[in-house]
Write a protein that holds these residues in place. Sequence first.
Motif, PDB file in Angstrom:
ATOM      1  N   ARG A  68       0.825  -1.210   0.000  1.00  0.00           N
ATOM      2  CA  ARG A  68       0.000   0.000   0.000  1.00  0.00           C
ATOM      3  C   ARG A  68       0.859   1.260   0.000  1.00  0.00           C
ATOM      4  N   ALA A  69       1.912   1.267   0.808  1.00  0.00           N
ATOM      5  CA  ALA A  69       2.756   2.462   0.873  1.00  0.00           C
ATOM      6  C   ALA A  69       3.383   2.773  -0.483  1.00  0.00           C
ATOM      7  N   TRP A  70       3.751   1.709  -1.244  1.00  0.00           N
ATOM      8  CA  TRP A  70       4.349   1.947  -2.570  1.00  0.00           C
ATOM      9  C   TRP A  70       3.324   2.563  -3.515  1.00  0.00           C
ATOM     10  N   GLY A 103       8.578  12.635  -1.284  1.00  0.00           N
ATOM     11  CA  GLY A 103       8.905  13.225   0.005  1.00  0.00           C
ATOM     12  C   GLY A 103      10.090  12.510   0.633  1.00  0.00           C
ATOM     13  N   GLU A 104       9.888  11.986   1.838  1.00  0.00           N
ATOM     14  CA  GLU A 104      10.952  11.290   2.560  1.00  0.00           C
ATOM     15  C   GLU A 104      10.978   9.798   2.268  1.00  0.00           C
ATOM     16  N   LEU A 105      10.171   9.346   1.325  1.00  0.00           N
ATOM     17  CA  LEU A 105      10.111   7.929   0.987  1.00  0.00           C
ATOM     18  C   LEU A 105      10.827   7.650  -0.327  1.00  0.00           C
ATOM     19  N   GLY A 106      11.457   6.492  -0.401  1.00  0.00           N
ATOM     20  CA  GLY A 106      12.073   6.047  -1.636  1.00  0.00           C
ATOM     21  C   GLY A 106      11.819   4.563  -1.826  1.00  0.00           C
ATOM     22  N   PHE A 107      11.524   4.156  -3.056  1.00  0.00           N
ATOM     23  CA  PHE A 107      11.261   2.752  -3.370  1.00  0.00           C
ATOM     24  C   PHE A 107      11.922   2.389  -4.694  1.00  0.00           C
ATOM     25  N   VAL A 108      12.325   1.127  -4.802  1.00  0.00           N
ATOM     26  CA  VAL A 108      12.731   0.563  -6.083  1.00  0.00           C
ATOM     27  C   VAL A 108      11.961  -0.737  -6.267  1.00  0.00           C
ATOM     28  N   ALA A 109      11.286  -0.873  -7.401  1.00  0.00           N
ATOM     29  CA  ALA A 109      10.546  -2.089  -7.741  1.00  0.00           C
ATOM     30  C   ALA A 109      11.335  -2.848  -8.796  1.00  0.00           C
TER      31      ALA A 109
END
Length: 272
Positions: A68-70, A103-109
Amino acid sequence: MPSLATTARPELVGTVAVVDLEAACELYGRDMLPYPLGRRRPVGSVWLATRDVGPIEDRLDGDLRCIRAWVEALVRADVCVECRVRYRDEDTADLRLHGLRAGELGFVAAQGVDPEAVDIVHIYAVPPGALGTAIVDSAGLVGRGAHACIAVAGNEHGLPEPPEPLDEPDDFGFPTPHASPWESGIRTVDEQNVVATGTVQSRYAPAGHWGIDADRRILRWVQVDDDGDYLYAPGDAGYAEPMDAEMLRGCIEGFIADDLAIVRSESGWGGQ
């Protein structure tokens, strides 16, 4: 299972089937997955019909709560980075990486295939400032090529055409043959010696279509067998120069910084 071989301290958030990720994105108003994530092959209707799963709304509070966060970060992302590496070996699946910063979040899929040949996506949380590092460290680079400049002959990989020699006028206005690119130090490489090709683009706004965006800057490189990695010059120059991980990282981070600057100017956001 693909993993992020990186110093960016990735944390596996969850793994999800591509079809479920599609449904989650649709729930949040996105009618397609962000490039290059997507189905590698058609999904069987029988398999879909016989899956014992609940509505996506319920699953995002249940077995898919980990993603969900992603999804929520994707729809409000400040910048996304799209990386795809294709290989000459047809038995090797292409590498598909999608990074985002919100923002302060980072993701790699990172897309992969499970033991039952189902397309899946592994989602990792990474520090937002380490997005470029996570992408580059996972791109499979082998090191700088040995030649000062190369051009790939052939059109199988869709690479820029090699530069053409030009005639220039002499002092009296008569055309004189210009030194060909090959005489100028550009080495010709047969396309059969290219073992991988890669592309990276970044964006600060949702894509209008799935795929490479011809209107945005692109980083394009090749990996030559028994040699190394080469990054193509901007535009349609048709030649590539030796590239290492640090160079590619710097280019990607430059793209990200430029996109974040646009986001700041348009929204008044003051983040770094």
